[in-house]
Design an enzyme around this catalytic site. Structure first.
Site, PDB file in Angstrom:
ATOM      1  N   LYS A   1      -4.824   2.864  -2.604  1.00  0.00           N
ATOM      2  CA  LYS A   1      -4.126   2.386  -1.473  1.00  0.00           C
ATOM      3  C   LYS A   1      -4.763   2.305  -0.263  1.00  0.00           C
ATOM      4  CE  LYS A   1      -0.353   2.016  -3.855  1.00  0.00           C
ATOM      5  NZ  LYS A   1       0.224   0.805  -4.159  1.00  0.00           N
TER       6      LYS A   1
ATOM      7  N   TYR B   1      -4.922   7.656  -6.386  1.00  0.00           N
ATOM      8  CA  TYR B   1      -3.943   7.093  -5.509  1.00  0.00           C
ATOM      9  C   TYR B   1      -4.196   6.598  -4.114  1.00  0.00           C
ATOM     10  CZ  TYR B   1       0.935   5.444  -3.968  1.00  0.00           C
ATOM     11  OH  TYR B   1       2.247   4.822  -3.609  1.00  0.00           O
TER      12      TYR B   1
ATOM     13  N   SER C   1       0.813  -1.112  -0.093  1.00  0.00           N
ATOM     14  CA  SER C   1       0.055  -0.038  -0.015  1.00  0.00           C
ATOM     15  C   SER C   1       0.736   1.345   0.110  1.00  0.00           C
ATOM     16  CB  SER C   1      -0.713  -0.074   1.254  1.00  0.00           C
ATOM     17  OG  SER C   1      -1.723   1.223   1.311  1.00  0.00           O
TER      18      SER C   1
END
Length: 265
Positions: free
Chosen positions: A156, A152, A138
């Site tokens: 994650k 993003y 992650s």
């Protein structure tokens, strides 16, 4: 086992390659998965020159059926993986309302769905064997929101959530699950990211000098071996993970002040 198998997506550079070097140096046969054929061949050649047993497979983890075929073939030839490291990922910074939606879709397809495809392909054989370690990469951006990183962060956060579920579901089968949340790490991806990081948030997003890929890889593997769930290789990220909502609200307030005066499109 003689040369237990370690399957690593994003294995041709950065954190994935550093993991391959560490596990290969301990006697694992490392299966590097990557979509850049030239970079993959170069990484495999460098590891072989160090005496590491390497299998290289050109693979885009966004392709679920092909991912299953590749991993199945590796397991059939070399046995169930002892290690699976989902390191393939991309980052495309940009404020959410400014950014082409296609860039969000690309990050979801690679970072989240690609991780799901790899785990779905490998975990059944690991569960049947009753052993193994799965590490999902992650990010520190999977612990708190960072302006300019909507796609993003979303992926994650999702990878961390997936890891929490897999940890529960695979525990009885003897398969451990660890989620890595590294800060900025000195990789080719970071170089790409820095060239696109929004200036208004750049100082906050940096958070200090980047770690080496080797340091991040060592922490991930050590955490997995100890049965730990979260691999946070910096004290700042460990504090954020431990203090949770209190720290996240504070970090959000700091960023809001940084963006005062900015107008949405």
């Amino acid at each position: 086992m003689n040369h237990p198998l370690a399957v690593i997506s994003g294995g041709s550079s950065g954190i994935g390659l550093a993991c391959a070097r560490l596990l290969g140096g301990e006697g694992c046969r490392v299966a590097l998965l990557g979509r850049d054929e030239a970079r993959l061949a170069a990484a495999a050649g460098a590891l072989r020159a160090e005496g590491i047993a390497v299998e290289a497979r050109c693979l885009d983890v966004r392709d679920g059926p092909r991912c299953a075929r590749v991993v199945d073939a590796l397991a059939a030839e070399f046995g169930p993986p002892l290690w699976v490291i989902a390191s393939a990922g991309i980052v495309e910074p940009g404020f959410f309302l400014d950014q082409d939606p296609a860039l969000l879709e690309e990050q979801v397809a690679t970072n989240l769905l690609g991780t799901c495809h790899l785990v779905r392909a490998a975990a059944p054989a690991m569960a049947e064997a009753g052993r193994g370690h799965i590490i999902l990469v992650s990010s520190g951006a999977g612990l708190f929101g960072v302006a300019g990183y909507g796609g993003y962060c979303a992926t994650k956060f999702a990878v961390r959530g997936l890891g929490e579920v897999l940890r529960i579901e695979l525990a009885a089968a003897g398969v451990g699950v660890t989620v890595a949340v590294p800060p900025d790490t000195d990789t080719p991806q970071l170089a790409h990211e820095l060239s696109r990081r929004p200036r208004a948030i750049a100082a906050f997003a940096a958070g200090g000098p980047p770690l080496s890929a080797e340091a991040v890889a060592r922490h991930m593997i050590r955490t997995a071996r100890r049965g730990g769930f979260l691999s946070a290789p910096s004290w700042k990220l460990r504090a954020i993970a431990a203090l949770g909502d209190l720290v996240r609200h504070r970090l959000a307030a700091i960023q809001m002040r940084l963006l005062v005066g900015r107008r949405a499109p």
